[in-house]
Design a protein around this motif. Sequence first.
Motif, PDB file in Angstrom:
ATOM      1  N   GLY A  57       0.804  -1.206   0.000  1.00 31.62           N
ATOM      2  CA  GLY A  57       0.000   0.000   0.000  1.00 31.62           C
ATOM      3  C   GLY A  57       0.837   1.255   0.000  1.00 31.62           C
ATOM      4  N   CYS A 116      -3.498  -1.298  -0.424  1.00 37.58           N
ATOM      5  CA  CYS A 116      -3.949  -1.194  -1.814  1.00 37.58           C
ATOM      6  C   CYS A 116      -5.446  -1.510  -1.901  1.00 37.58           C
ATOM      7  CB  CYS A 116      -3.179  -2.181  -2.688  1.00 37.58           C
ATOM      8  SG  CYS A 116      -1.419  -1.806  -2.898  1.00 37.58           S
ATOM      9  N   PHE A 123       5.191   3.829  -1.965  1.00 37.43           N
ATOM     10  CA  PHE A 123       4.672   2.464  -1.949  1.00 37.43           C
ATOM     11  C   PHE A 123       5.492   1.657  -0.952  1.00 37.43           C
ATOM     12  CE2 PHE A 123       5.049  -1.956  -3.263  1.00 37.43           C
ATOM     13  CZ  PHE A 123       3.708  -2.325  -3.331  1.00 37.43           C
ATOM     14  N   CYS A 163       0.722  -0.846  -6.808  1.00 35.63           N
ATOM     15  CA  CYS A 163      -0.486  -1.552  -6.368  1.00 35.63           C
ATOM     16  C   CYS A 163      -1.175  -2.267  -7.524  1.00 35.63           C
ATOM     17  CB  CYS A 163      -1.467  -0.563  -5.723  1.00 35.63           C
ATOM     18  SG  CYS A 163      -1.134  -0.218  -3.972  1.00 35.63           S
TER      19      CYS A 163
END
Length: 220
Positions: A39, A53, A84, A115
Amino acid sequence: MRVARSLVVVALLPLFAACQLFDGSRESDSHAGQTRLQGQLSAADGKLLFQPCGEQRRLVVNDTGNTSVLQQAASLADAKGNLFADVRGRIVSGSGDGELDLEQLYRVERSGKACEDPDFKKLILRAAGHNPEWSVNVSGKGMVIDRTGQPPLAVPYVEEQLGDGRFNLSTEANNQHIELWVAPQRCVDSSGSVQHMSAELRVNGHVQRGCGYFGGSRDD
């Protein structure tokens, strides 16, 4: 746990035969109650937040595993402060949407599309390096080696466990001796991204260094 120096031979299989050597279903007892998540990381009100995500909730990150995620995020943050992250931890109750007790950091990188990676769940391992560019994607179908100036090469492999979490993958396909050596060591590549393993690709004795991480098919 795997037996040290266990050797599984798949080199005699056809070139594209399946060689699923990593068992992603065997999770260490130390991972009990933990979940692997991908995520976005962001900062707000002096806290580090993690948004899985495809979800709207944002979890307050507690670095219970001493992963240095806060320092890594601070050094990589873009103008919007978003990154990320691929992590493992426990989701616990707390203020707002809850909290994430983070135990392991697989990678942190600047990316707005990670993602959406369609290959992540199929991958056992991904390793890559720069100057010149190279990458190796390992899945249940074998490993695909991509190097600058060379066509992609798909080959079966042999895995050898070396102890202390180290292992190598090797093949003699296409009249080339190819090895990928991997060690559980924090690795920072030239883009600044942080990954949880160092990697060396050796092709006929020529060594290229880089970083690596386990894909979604393996969660050590």
